[in-house]
Design a protein around this motif. Structure first.
Motif, PDB file in Angstrom:
ATOM      1  N   LEU A  16      -1.938  13.013   0.344  1.00 53.04           N
ATOM      2  CA  LEU A  16      -2.584  11.698   0.216  1.00 53.04           C
ATOM      3  C   LEU A  16      -3.404  11.322   1.440  1.00 53.04           C
ATOM      4  CD1 LEU A  16       0.296   9.647  -1.452  1.00 53.04           C
ATOM      5  CD2 LEU A  16      -1.856  10.352  -2.518  1.00 53.04           C
ATOM      6  N   GLY A  17      -3.156  11.993   2.570  1.00 53.63           N
ATOM      7  CA  GLY A  17      -3.819  11.631   3.808  1.00 53.63           C
ATOM      8  C   GLY A  17      -3.036  10.547   4.529  1.00 53.63           C
ATOM      9  N   TYR A  18      -3.123  10.509   5.856  1.00 49.66           N
ATOM     10  CA  TYR A  18      -2.321   9.557   6.628  1.00 49.66           C
ATOM     11  C   TYR A  18      -2.939   9.344   8.001  1.00 49.66           C
ATOM     12  CZ  TYR A  18      -0.566  13.637   9.157  1.00 49.66           C
ATOM     13  OH  TYR A  18      -0.482  14.768   9.917  1.00 49.66           O
ATOM     14  N   THR A  19      -2.498   8.332   8.678  1.00 53.08           N
ATOM     15  CA  THR A  19      -2.904   8.052  10.060  1.00 53.08           C
ATOM     16  C   THR A  19      -1.764   8.449  10.980  1.00 53.08           C
ATOM     17  OG1 THR A  19      -4.300   6.207   9.351  1.00 53.08           O
ATOM     18  CG2 THR A  19      -3.681   6.292  11.674  1.00 53.08           C
ATOM     19  N   THR A  77       0.833  -1.193   0.000  1.00 48.88           N
ATOM     20  CA  THR A  77       0.000   0.000   0.000  1.00 48.88           C
ATOM     21  C   THR A  77       0.876   1.254   0.000  1.00 48.88           C
ATOM     22  OG1 THR A  77      -0.062   0.165   2.410  1.00 48.88           O
ATOM     23  CG2 THR A  77      -1.725  -1.247   1.342  1.00 48.88           C
ATOM     24  N   VAL A  78       0.213   2.420  -0.104  1.00 48.27           N
ATOM     25  CA  VAL A  78       0.933   3.699  -0.027  1.00 48.27           C
ATOM     26  C   VAL A  78       1.637   3.820   1.322  1.00 48.27           C
ATOM     27  CG1 VAL A  78       0.669   6.198   0.023  1.00 48.27           C
ATOM     28  CG2 VAL A  78      -0.616   4.849  -1.650  1.00 48.27           C
ATOM     29  N   SER A  79       0.958   3.433   2.387  1.00 47.59           N
ATOM     30  CA  SER A  79       1.561   3.490   3.729  1.00 47.59           C
ATOM     31  C   SER A  79       2.808   2.617   3.799  1.00 47.59           C
ATOM     32  CB  SER A  79       0.548   3.056   4.791  1.00 47.59           C
ATOM     33  OG  SER A  79      -0.555   3.933   4.826  1.00 47.59           O
ATOM     34  N   ASP A  80       2.770   1.453   3.122  1.00 48.93           N
ATOM     35  CA  ASP A  80       3.947   0.579   3.085  1.00 48.93           C
ATOM     36  C   ASP A  80       5.125   1.290   2.428  1.00 48.93           C
ATOM     37  OD1 ASP A  80       2.651  -1.571   4.287  1.00 48.93           O
ATOM     38  OD2 ASP A  80       1.883  -2.308   2.364  1.00 48.93           O
ATOM     39  N   TYR A  81       4.836   2.046   1.357  1.00 42.04           N
ATOM     40  CA  TYR A  81       5.921   2.755   0.660  1.00 42.04           C
ATOM     41  C   TYR A  81       6.597   3.749   1.593  1.00 42.04           C
ATOM     42  CZ  TYR A  81       8.414   6.122  -2.180  1.00 42.04           C
ATOM     43  OH  TYR A  81       9.384   6.948  -2.668  1.00 42.04           O
ATOM     44  N   ASN A 114      -5.327   8.508  14.710  1.00 41.15           N
ATOM     45  CA  ASN A 114      -6.317   9.375  14.062  1.00 41.15           C
ATOM     46  C   ASN A 114      -5.994   9.532  12.583  1.00 41.15           C
ATOM     47  OD1 ASN A 114      -7.725   9.951  16.489  1.00 41.15           O
ATOM     48  ND2 ASN A 114      -6.156  11.471  17.023  1.00 41.15           N
ATOM     49  N   TYR A 115      -7.026   9.447  11.756  1.00 44.73           N
ATOM     50  CA  TYR A 115      -6.815   9.625  10.319  1.00 44.73           C
ATOM     51  C   TYR A 115      -6.843  11.113   9.986  1.00 44.73           C
ATOM     52  CZ  TYR A 115      -7.342   9.574   5.291  1.00 44.73           C
ATOM     53  OH  TYR A 115      -7.162   9.810   3.949  1.00 44.73           O
ATOM     54  N   ILE A 116      -5.817  11.600   9.311  1.00 41.51           N
ATOM     55  CA  ILE A 116      -5.733  12.989   8.878  1.00 41.51           C
ATOM     56  C   ILE A 116      -6.139  13.040   7.409  1.00 41.51           C
ATOM     57  CG2 ILE A 116      -4.270  15.027   8.679  1.00 41.51           C
ATOM     58  CD1 ILE A 116      -4.682  13.909  11.560  1.00 41.51           C
ATOM     59  N   PRO A 117      -7.227  13.740   7.087  1.00 43.88           N
ATOM     60  CA  PRO A 117      -7.730  13.735   5.713  1.00 43.88           C
ATOM     61  C   PRO A 117      -6.726  14.306   4.707  1.00 43.88           C
ATOM     62  CG  PRO A 117      -9.352  14.649   7.238  1.00 43.88           C
ATOM     63  CD  PRO A 117      -8.067  14.526   7.986  1.00 43.88           C
ATOM     64  N   ALA A 118      -6.802  13.805   3.487  1.00 46.70           N
ATOM     65  CA  ALA A 118      -6.001  14.363   2.394  1.00 46.70           C
ATOM     66  C   ALA A 118      -6.425  15.808   2.149  1.00 46.70           C
ATOM     67  CB  ALA A 118      -6.194  13.528   1.132  1.00 46.70           C
ATOM     68  N   HIS A 119      -5.478  16.649   1.782  1.00 46.50           N
ATOM     69  CA  HIS A 119      -5.806  18.051   1.508  1.00 46.50           C
ATOM     70  C   HIS A 119      -4.737  18.669   0.603  1.00 46.50           C
ATOM     71  CE1 HIS A 119      -3.406  17.943   5.279  1.00 46.50           C
ATOM     72  NE2 HIS A 119      -2.844  19.064   4.814  1.00 46.50           N
ATOM     73  N   ASN A 120      -5.018  19.853   0.100  1.00 50.87           N
ATOM     74  CA  ASN A 120      -4.089  20.544  -0.791  1.00 50.87           C
ATOM     75  C   ASN A 120      -2.838  20.984  -0.032  1.00 50.87           C
ATOM     76  OD1 ASN A 120      -5.875  20.367  -2.995  1.00 50.87           O
ATOM     77  ND2 ASN A 120      -6.932  22.237  -2.368  1.00 50.87           N
TER      78      ASN A 120
END
Length: 357
Positions: free
Chosen positions: A58-61, A5-9, A66-72
């Motif tokens: 991309l957003g992250y935990t 996944t992206v998190s794995d990268y 807590n999940y931080i939403p993706a944003h510009n």
């Protein structure tokens, strides 16, 4: 085998590709709403900035789950070349993510040399820094090479504070080198005045000099650079020391004798780079003379001068030398000074980021 996944990268990159200090800075940024890093030159700051920017877009935990939403995300760079380099680094990460996950991340039909459109609807932009660059933008802001920005740093920071205040999870990240004593960057990181001390309570600040990163035994390439540089230059760019206004970037005994003032009728040009001198940010003054095909320059820095005192000093220089041209750089302080001299026959406003005198 499970699909990566992206998190794995991000986890793999931090584990395998990054240095200890980069991992530490990355984790600290992810936890801090406002983060300031002052660090040596050429140690990998841009690399970690590009990874942070893409993580936010991309957003992250976070570490608390807590999940931080993706944003510009907007990266404010010192010039166009640096802006393009940072986007190129972001694209390298994207290509690697797409390769290991087998899934597209960015849109191929949109974006250019200064921006990336992601498939999640977010945009990541890197552009030369002016206060107007931030107007109309909402999201996280990364200010790269703050000390090298040619516009009003105080106004830039004010705009950045504003556009990152719309959501709790928007971040303001500042990365810089040291510059001169009395500057905004110097006050921001080191001033003991009560107002600056109070402001710093809201920031997570970190200082990393070349020895923090490499240890006492420097790589051979840096030993050679140190031998070829002045003491003041090395201390500023590699040890995070703010130099005094009299230190200069080159030791006085290293300066060749270029030109003594020639005889004859001299044509003058007076150039003013205004600063809030009474608040510690000096005003730079250059008087350029031309005669018989030769130039000579006299320069000075004004510290602790009010706007009225600076106006009086400029008026005295005009009366003494009668310059054919008067250039005033249009930062925030320049706007106020320019109003005082706009009727002078040789007056001209200048933005030094796009016009050299």
């Amino acid at each position: 085998m499970n699909k990566l996944t992206v998190s794995d990268y991000f986890a793999l990159w931090l584990q395998v590709q990054s240095k200890d200090w980069q991992r530490e800075v990355y984790k600290e940024i992810m936890q801090a709403p406002m983060y300031g890093l002052i660090s040596s030159r050429q140690v990998g700051k841009s690399t970690i900035i590009s990874l942070v920017a893409l993580t936010l877009a991309l957003g992250y935990t976070d570490l608390t789950g807590n999940y931080i939403p993706a944003h510009n995300v907007l990266i404010v760079s010192k010039d166009r070349s640096t802006a393009k380099q940072l986007i190129a680094m972001v694209r390298q990460h994207i290509r690697a993510i797409e390769a290991i996950t087998g899934e597209p991340v960015a849109r191929s039909d949109m974006g250019g040399i200064n921006d990336v459109y992601l498939l999640n609807g977010m945009r990541l932009v890197s552009m030369p820094g002016t206060p107007r660059s931030l107007q109309g933008f909402t999201g996280s802001v990364i200010v790269d090479e703050l000390s090298a920005n040619r516009w009003s740093i105080e106004e830039m920071m004010g705009q950045a504070m504003s556009v990152t205040s719309a959501r709790d999870y928007f971040k303001l990240i500042v990365v810089t080198n040291a510059d001169v004593q009395g500057s905004y960057v110097h006050s921001f990181f080191e001033s003991e005045e009560a107002t600056w001390v109070e402001q710093r309570k809201n920031w997570k600040l970190k200082a990393l000099n070349v020895y923090d990163i490499y240890g006492v035994e420097l790589p051979e390439r840096l030993k050679k650079r140190k031998a070829a540089m002045s003491k003041a230059m090395w201390e500023r760019f590699y040890e995070n020391k703010f130099i005094g206004s009299s230190s200069g970037l080159i030791d006085r005994d290293q300066l060749p004798i270029i030109q003594v003032r020639p005889e004859g009728r001299v044509r003058y040009c007076l150039c003013i780079d205004p600063g809030f001198s009474d608040k510690g940010n000096p005003t730079g003054v250059s008087l350029i003379g031309y005669v018989d095909g030769k130039f000579f320059v006299q320069g000075d820095l004004w510290f602790n001068k009010t706007l009225e005192e600076q106006e009086k000093l400029i008026s005295e220089l005009i009366k003494t030398y009668r310059p054919e041209k008067l250039f005033i750089d249009m930062g925030a302080q320049g706007y106020h000074l320019a109003k005082r001299f706009e009727n002078y026959s040789g007056f001209q406003k200048v933005n030094v980021s796009n016009k050299y005198l």
